[in-house]
Design a protein around this motif. Structure first.
Motif, PDB file in Angstrom:
ATOM      1  N   MET A  66       0.842  -1.197   0.000  1.00  0.00           N
ATOM      2  CA  MET A  66       0.000   0.000   0.000  1.00  0.00           C
ATOM      3  C   MET A  66       0.875   1.243   0.000  1.00  0.00           C
ATOM      4  N   ALA A  67       0.838   1.990  -1.089  1.00  0.00           N
ATOM      5  CA  ALA A  67       1.639   3.199  -1.197  1.00  0.00           C
ATOM      6  C   ALA A  67       0.823   4.403  -0.752  1.00  0.00           C
ATOM      7  N   THR A  68       1.550   5.420  -0.289  1.00  0.00           N
ATOM      8  CA  THR A  68       0.874   6.667   0.047  1.00  0.00           C
ATOM      9  C   THR A  68       0.458   7.352  -1.243  1.00  0.00           C
ATOM     10  N   ILE A  69      -0.815   7.713  -1.331  1.00  0.00           N
ATOM     11  CA  ILE A  69      -1.335   8.339  -2.539  1.00  0.00           C
ATOM     12  C   ILE A  69      -1.229   9.857  -2.409  1.00  0.00           C
ATOM     13  N   PRO A  70      -0.415  10.499  -3.246  1.00  0.00           N
ATOM     14  CA  PRO A  70      -0.319  11.954  -3.157  1.00  0.00           C
ATOM     15  C   PRO A  70      -1.632  12.587  -3.578  1.00  0.00           C
ATOM     16  N   GLY A  71      -1.965  13.665  -2.969  1.00  0.00           N
ATOM     17  CA  GLY A  71      -3.210  14.338  -3.286  1.00  0.00           C
ATOM     18  C   GLY A  71      -3.430  15.464  -2.310  1.00  0.00           C
ATOM     19  N   ILE A  72      -4.410  16.267  -2.604  1.00  0.00           N
ATOM     20  CA  ILE A  72      -4.726  17.388  -1.733  1.00  0.00           C
ATOM     21  C   ILE A  72      -5.930  17.019  -0.884  1.00  0.00           C
ATOM     22  N   TYR A  73      -5.681  16.704   0.366  1.00  0.00           N
ATOM     23  CA  TYR A  73      -6.747  16.363   1.300  1.00  0.00           C
ATOM     24  C   TYR A  73      -6.725  17.367   2.444  1.00  0.00           C
ATOM     25  N   ARG A  74      -7.916  17.726   2.898  1.00  0.00           N
ATOM     26  CA  ARG A  74      -8.053  18.655   4.007  1.00  0.00           C
ATOM     27  C   ARG A  74      -8.799  17.966   5.135  1.00  0.00           C
ATOM     28  N   HIS A  75      -8.783  18.586   6.289  1.00  0.00           N
ATOM     29  CA  HIS A  75      -9.430  17.990   7.452  1.00  0.00           C
ATOM     30  C   HIS A  75     -10.905  17.694   7.196  1.00  0.00           C
ATOM     31  N   HIS A  76     -11.556  18.577   6.442  1.00  0.00           N
ATOM     32  CA  HIS A  76     -12.992  18.395   6.224  1.00  0.00           C
ATOM     33  C   HIS A  76     -13.310  17.270   5.236  1.00  0.00           C
ATOM     34  N   ASP A  77     -12.282  16.688   4.617  1.00  0.00           N
ATOM     35  CA  ASP A  77     -12.518  15.581   3.681  1.00  0.00           C
ATOM     36  C   ASP A  77     -12.754  14.255   4.392  1.00  0.00           C
ATOM     37  N   TYR A  78     -12.497  14.206   5.700  1.00  0.00           N
ATOM     38  CA  TYR A  78     -12.590  12.944   6.440  1.00  0.00           C
ATOM     39  C   TYR A  78     -13.906  12.881   7.214  1.00  0.00           C
ATOM     40  N   THR A  79     -14.677  11.832   6.922  1.00  0.00           N
ATOM     41  CA  THR A  79     -16.023  11.717   7.489  1.00  0.00           C
ATOM     42  C   THR A  79     -16.174  10.537   8.447  1.00  0.00           C
ATOM     43  N   ILE A  80     -15.167   9.676   8.521  1.00  0.00           N
ATOM     44  CA  ILE A  80     -15.239   8.492   9.382  1.00  0.00           C
ATOM     45  C   ILE A  80     -14.044   8.491  10.324  1.00  0.00           C
ATOM     46  N   ALA A  81     -14.306   8.344  11.608  1.00  0.00           N
ATOM     47  CA  ALA A  81     -13.238   8.223  12.598  1.00  0.00           C
ATOM     48  C   ALA A  81     -13.189   6.790  13.099  1.00  0.00           C
ATOM     49  N   TRP A  82     -12.040   6.172  12.979  1.00  0.00           N
ATOM     50  CA  TRP A  82     -11.827   4.786  13.384  1.00  0.00           C
ATOM     51  C   TRP A  82     -10.928   4.805  14.610  1.00  0.00           C
ATOM     52  N   ILE A  83     -11.441   4.397  15.764  1.00  0.00           N
ATOM     53  CA  ILE A  83     -10.693   4.443  17.014  1.00  0.00           C
ATOM     54  C   ILE A  83     -10.273   3.037  17.426  1.00  0.00           C
ATOM     55  N   SER A  84      -8.981   2.876  17.714  1.00  0.00           N
ATOM     56  CA  SER A  84      -8.445   1.611  18.204  1.00  0.00           C
ATOM     57  C   SER A  84      -7.868   1.824  19.598  1.00  0.00           C
ATOM     58  N   ALA A  85      -7.891   0.771  20.410  1.00  0.00           N
ATOM     59  CA  ALA A  85      -7.362   0.872  21.762  1.00  0.00           C
ATOM     60  C   ALA A  85      -5.908   0.443  21.846  1.00  0.00           C
ATOM     61  N   LEU A  86      -5.485  -0.469  20.968  1.00  0.00           N
ATOM     62  CA  LEU A  86      -4.140  -1.035  21.037  1.00  0.00           C
ATOM     63  C   LEU A  86      -3.381  -0.804  19.735  1.00  0.00           C
ATOM     64  N   PRO A  87      -2.052  -0.654  19.787  1.00  0.00           N
ATOM     65  CA  PRO A  87      -1.261  -0.497  18.561  1.00  0.00           C
ATOM     66  C   PRO A  87      -1.445  -1.641  17.571  1.00  0.00           C
ATOM     67  N   LEU A  88      -1.594  -2.877  18.069  1.00  0.00           N
ATOM     68  CA  LEU A  88      -1.778  -4.008  17.158  1.00  0.00           C
ATOM     69  C   LEU A  88      -3.100  -3.904  16.417  1.00  0.00           C
ATOM     70  N   GLU A  89      -4.118  -3.298  17.071  1.00  0.00           N
ATOM     71  CA  GLU A  89      -5.392  -3.082  16.406  1.00  0.00           C
ATOM     72  C   GLU A  89      -5.263  -2.017  15.321  1.00  0.00           C
ATOM     73  N   MET A  90      -4.499  -0.983  15.633  1.00  0.00           N
ATOM     74  CA  MET A  90      -4.269   0.072  14.650  1.00  0.00           C
ATOM     75  C   MET A  90      -3.496  -0.451  13.450  1.00  0.00           C
ATOM     76  N   ALA A  91      -2.519  -1.325  13.695  1.00  0.00           N
ATOM     77  CA  ALA A  91      -1.727  -1.898  12.605  1.00  0.00           C
ATOM     78  C   ALA A  91      -2.605  -2.697  11.648  1.00  0.00           C
ATOM     79  N   ALA A  92      -3.548  -3.457  12.208  1.00  0.00           N
ATOM     80  CA  ALA A  92      -4.457  -4.237  11.367  1.00  0.00           C
ATOM     81  C   ALA A  92      -5.349  -3.320  10.548  1.00  0.00           C
ATOM     82  N   ALA A  93      -5.779  -2.202  11.150  1.00  0.00           N
ATOM     83  CA  ALA A  93      -6.630  -1.247  10.437  1.00  0.00           C
ATOM     84  C   ALA A  93      -5.873  -0.615   9.273  1.00  0.00           C
TER      85      ALA A  93
END
Length: 313
Positions: A1-28
């Motif tokens: 998975m490569a980082t996709i260059p582009g112009i994104y702003r804070h208001h472009d994000y509509t979903i917040a995904w919260i994880s409790a553990l680093p291993l959970e974040m890694a899977a996400a």
């Protein structure tokens, strides 16, 4: 998975995904279709974010600080997310949890999705209330419901998705490989762990619960109430007592801090049975299985449709 260059702003994000553990974040992060460049945040926002998209939906992923868990920490994280990202439409609390095996045939590696009932909004905060005479504890308050969603129950495609992720990230093979039914051991509720060892090698095998072999290793998705509190559940007796009182399917430690001000759909991969025998053997696999449930399918429902239903579009 490569980082996709582009112009994104804070208001472009509509979903917040919260994880409790680093291993959970890694899977996400491993399941993002695209990784977006980082964005600056206000000095008052102490969160570290990862940005990306799944099926065209822009998602910001955040994790609780290492070693800091519980409802209060989750509430602080959520408030900072809402401050920085004004366009967030709904949240997802995705992580691992401890199952109540007496409430249906729930096995390690399965997934529990919060579902409201007549009396509760999908999450029960079982440690919130007041102590009355005769040491009687009365639970008070109601938590908000998660965003509405229609879940279709069909055969799970999680194993195929896990396999695809391992192909893309070979280093994750050991972490997200099914541990095997022989490693899924359940003890009687009133039998406590024998010693301080991390495994149950010295626990009495005669106190194991006998369960029929499913005949397959595909994670099953269960829908119902999830119990949340600022404490780890490690007692089979209390687990079953609370489960019988409320109809709880699993226990966790963050969701109750979110629901009133940041309503979330809560998804938990089952990594233990919320008793004194709990260990970390299944955490990685269960983190992967619940991530697949969210990122690609909920009962084989494509994520693009699932997210549209969550957002009400």
């Amino acid at each position: 998975m490569a980082t996709i260059p582009g112009i994104y702003r804070h208001h472009d994000y509509t979903i917040a995904w919260i994880s409790a553990l680093p291993l959970e974040m890694a899977a996400a992060v491993a399941m993002l279709d695209e990784r977006h460049p980082d964005l600056p945040t206000d000095l008052s926002d102490n969160n570290s974010y990862i940005f990306g998209s799944i099926h065209g939906h822009n998602i910001v992923i955040v994790c609780l600080p290492a070693g800091v868990y519980g409802t209060t920490s989750a509430a602080v994280i959520a408030s900072q997310v809402q401050f920085t990202f004004k366009s967030i439409r709904f949240g997802l609390m995705v992580g691992i949890g401890g199952a109540v095996p007496s409430q249906g045939d729930i096995r390690l590696g399965d997934v529990v999705v919060s579902k409201p009932t007549r009396d509760y909004g999908g999450i029960v905060q079982y440690d919130y209330g007041k102590t009355l005479s005769n040491n009687r504890f009365e639970r008070t308050g109601m938590l908000n419901k998660p965003p509405s969603a229609e879940h279709m129950v069909r055969s799970s495609n999680i194993p195929a998705i896990l396999s695809d992720m391992v192909c893309r990230y070979p280093k994750m093979k050991d972490k997200f490989t099914y541990r095997g039914a022989e490693q899924d051991v359940l003890f009687e509720a009133d039998y406590d762990h024998e010693d301080v060892e991390s495994t149950c090698a010295n626990c009495n095998p005669s106190r194991r619960k006998s369960r029929s072999d499913r005949g397959y290793d595909v994670p099953v998705i269960h829908y119902g109430l999830i119990a949340s509190a600022n404490q780890v559940m490690k007692s089979g007796r209390i687990r079953d007592q609370l489960a019988n009182e409320f109809g709880i399917l699993c226990f966790e430690m963050e969701a109750a801090g979110l629901m009133d001000n940041f309503p979330c759909l809560v998804i938990r991969g089952i990594c233990d049975y919320a008793d004194s025998h709990k260990n970390k053997q299944w955490q990685d696999y269960s983190s992967g299985s619940r991530t697949m449930t969210m990122t690609r399918f909920t009962g084989d429902l494509p994520t693009s449709v699932f997210l549209e239903q969550l957002s009400g579009s």
